[in-house]
Design an enzyme around this catalytic site. Structure first.
Site, short mmCIF file in Angstrom:
data_model
loop_
_atom_site.label_atom_id
_atom_site.label_comp_id
_atom_site.label_asym_id
_atom_site.label_seq_id
_atom_site.Cartn_x
_atom_site.Cartn_y
_atom_site.Cartn_z
N THR A 171 4.53 -4.74 -3.61
CA THR A 171 3.07 -4.93 -3.55
C THR A 171 2.72 -5.84 -2.37
O THR A 171 1.64 -6.42 -2.35
CB THR A 171 2.53 -5.58 -4.85
OG1 THR A 171 3.29 -6.76 -5.12
CG2 THR A 171 2.59 -4.64 -6.03
N ARG B 182 3.60 -5.65 1.79
CA ARG B 182 3.14 -4.80 2.89
C ARG B 182 4.20 -3.73 3.11
O ARG B 182 5.41 -4.01 3.02
CB ARG B 182 2.96 -5.61 4.18
CG ARG B 182 1.72 -6.50 4.20
CD ARG B 182 0.41 -5.69 4.23
NE ARG B 182 -0.78 -6.51 4.36
CZ ARG B 182 -1.52 -6.93 3.34
NH1 ARG B 182 -1.19 -6.61 2.10
NH2 ARG B 182 -2.62 -7.65 3.55
N GLU C 100 -0.15 3.42 6.21
CA GLU C 100 -1.12 3.68 5.15
C GLU C 100 -2.30 4.43 5.74
O GLU C 100 -2.77 4.03 6.81
CB GLU C 100 -1.61 2.37 4.52
CG GLU C 100 -0.53 1.72 3.70
CD GLU C 100 -0.96 0.46 2.98
OE1 GLU C 100 -2.18 0.15 3.00
OE2 GLU C 100 -0.11 -0.21 2.42
N HIS D 288 -2.52 1.14 -2.50
CA HIS D 288 -2.83 -0.25 -2.14
C HIS D 288 -4.00 -0.79 -2.97
O HIS D 288 -5.05 -1.18 -2.43
CB HIS D 288 -3.14 -0.37 -0.64
CG HIS D 288 -2.90 -1.75 -0.09
ND1 HIS D 288 -2.50 -1.99 1.19
CD2 HIS D 288 -3.00 -2.97 -0.67
CE1 HIS D 288 -2.38 -3.30 1.39
NE2 HIS D 288 -2.68 -3.92 0.25
C1 DGY Z 1 -4.40 -8.54 0.42
O1 DGY Z 1 -5.36 -9.22 0.03
O2 DGY Z 1 -3.68 -8.89 1.36
C2 DGY Z 1 -4.11 -7.28 -0.31
O3 DGY Z 1 -3.14 -6.53 0.25
C3 DGY Z 1 -5.38 -6.50 -0.57
O4 DGY Z 1 -6.05 -7.20 -1.54
#
Ligand code: DGY
Length: 339
Positions: free
Chosen positions: A245, A247, A276, A295
């Protein structure tokens, strides 16, 4: 010379997408705001045109902020407020060199992002998306003693890569599942944090070799690009599940495809991909042991509202020449200290 009492012009800002009203309303009220209303990000040439002469811009992680954009914005630009905690889309050094403050939205999305990391971990382990596809395809004929088996989550070993705010929130969830928690970071956490979470610092390669689940929570930097590469994937246990979660480019995606295809690891669950969006015909999407969502880790209604409010607060402070509530480059203020 301006006449005494003449009202000052409202600051010019560009908002690169429709954001929740918690942030949009105060910006529109206080500024001469142009808002990009498209579902897709402004194309580069539109973005460059839109920022010309702006005092502030509110960007998303899809908008690249670099020297070219800063040149086009011109010398009046005071603030880049990024609607995200991550800011790898912004060349922060380029902003700092020009004295432009950069803001992000830390803290407010921690728990919501950890919720999704946990949802992905659970879904991949218990094959939720595969099960749903199986039912919808009319393949569910009977209760099967060996149908769609997966590993237990409770009692397993979780490896957290990056024990920052979100990594810690994931660890707290793991405590409720009686997991052994290992973590790796550039340096060990404060002993009080380790104690509270029952988390043990180990070198990255040990973590990868020992964990049943690996969850990534690092910023994208030159050091973390392809941190999870082919060799590291091959060093993981063959049932292990990788959750990302953070990058997309933190994982070498081609190597991930090969590792999943060859059974070098058990499964992956990704909120982020490289690039993406991931192409609909990307080989990863042909694999049943790979779960991908678009995402959405911070996408709860409440959290997106808070992110919008925070991004607006940064933007408005910046255009007024005030210190941003959450600056990424506080060094732009150093010259003002003590005045
Ligand atoms: C961030 O805030 O960096 C997330 O990837 C998107 O909320």
């Amino acid at each position: 010379m301006a006449e005494a009492g003449a009202s000052r012009p409202r600051p010019r800002v560009f908002v690169a997408r429709l954001i929740p009203d918690d942030g949009l309303a105060p910006v529109v009220e206080a500024c001469e705001a142009r808002v990009w209303e498209g579902e897709l990000p402004p194309p580069r040439d539109e973005l460059l045109r839109a920022v010309e002469g702006c005092d502030g811009i509110l960007t998303l992680l899809t908008d690249r902020v670099d020297d070219e954009l800063l040149d086009r914005a011109g010398p009046g630009l005071k603030v880049v407020s990024n609607f995200a905690v991550g800011f790898d889309n912004v060349d922060v050094d380029a902003c700092t060199r020009r004295g432009i403050a950069v803001g992000n939205t830390p803290g407010v999305l921690t728990e919501t992002t950890a919720d999704l990391a946990w949802a992905l971990l659970m879904a991949a382990a218990r094959r939720v998306a595969e099960g749903d596809r199986y039912v919808r395809a009319g393949r569910w004929k009977t209760w099967g003693p060996m149908l769609l088996m997966g590993p237990d989550v409770h009692g397993a070993t979780l490896g957290i890569v990056g024990l920052g705010r979100i990594g810690q929130a994931v660890a707290r969830r793991a405590m409720g599942f009686g997991m052994t928690i290992l973590y790796y970071d550039t340096r060990p956490a404060d002993p009080s944090i380790e104690g509270e979470l029952g988390a043990t610092f180990v070198p990255l390669d040990d973590l990868l070799a020992r964990a049943d689940f690996v969850s990534l929570h690092v910023n994208l930097t030159e050091e973390t690009r392809h941190l999870v590469n082919a060799a590291r994937l091959r060093s993981m246990n063959s049932d292990a599940i990788l959750v990302n979660t953070s990058r997309g480019p933190v994982v070498d995606q081609k190597a991930l495809f090969e590792a999943l295809r060859d059974g070098a690891i058990g499964a992956a669950a990704l909120d982020v991909t490289d690039p993406e969006p991931i192409a609909a015909d990307d080989p990863l999407l042909s694999l049943d042991n790979c779960l991908v969502v678009p995402h959405i880790a911070s996408a709860s209604r409440a959290t997106r509202g808070k992110m919008a409010a925070m991004a607006a607060a940064n933007l408005l402070a910046g255009v007024r020449g005030e210190r941003l509530p959450t600056p990424v480059n506080p060094e732009v203020y150093e010259g003002y200290e003590g005045r």
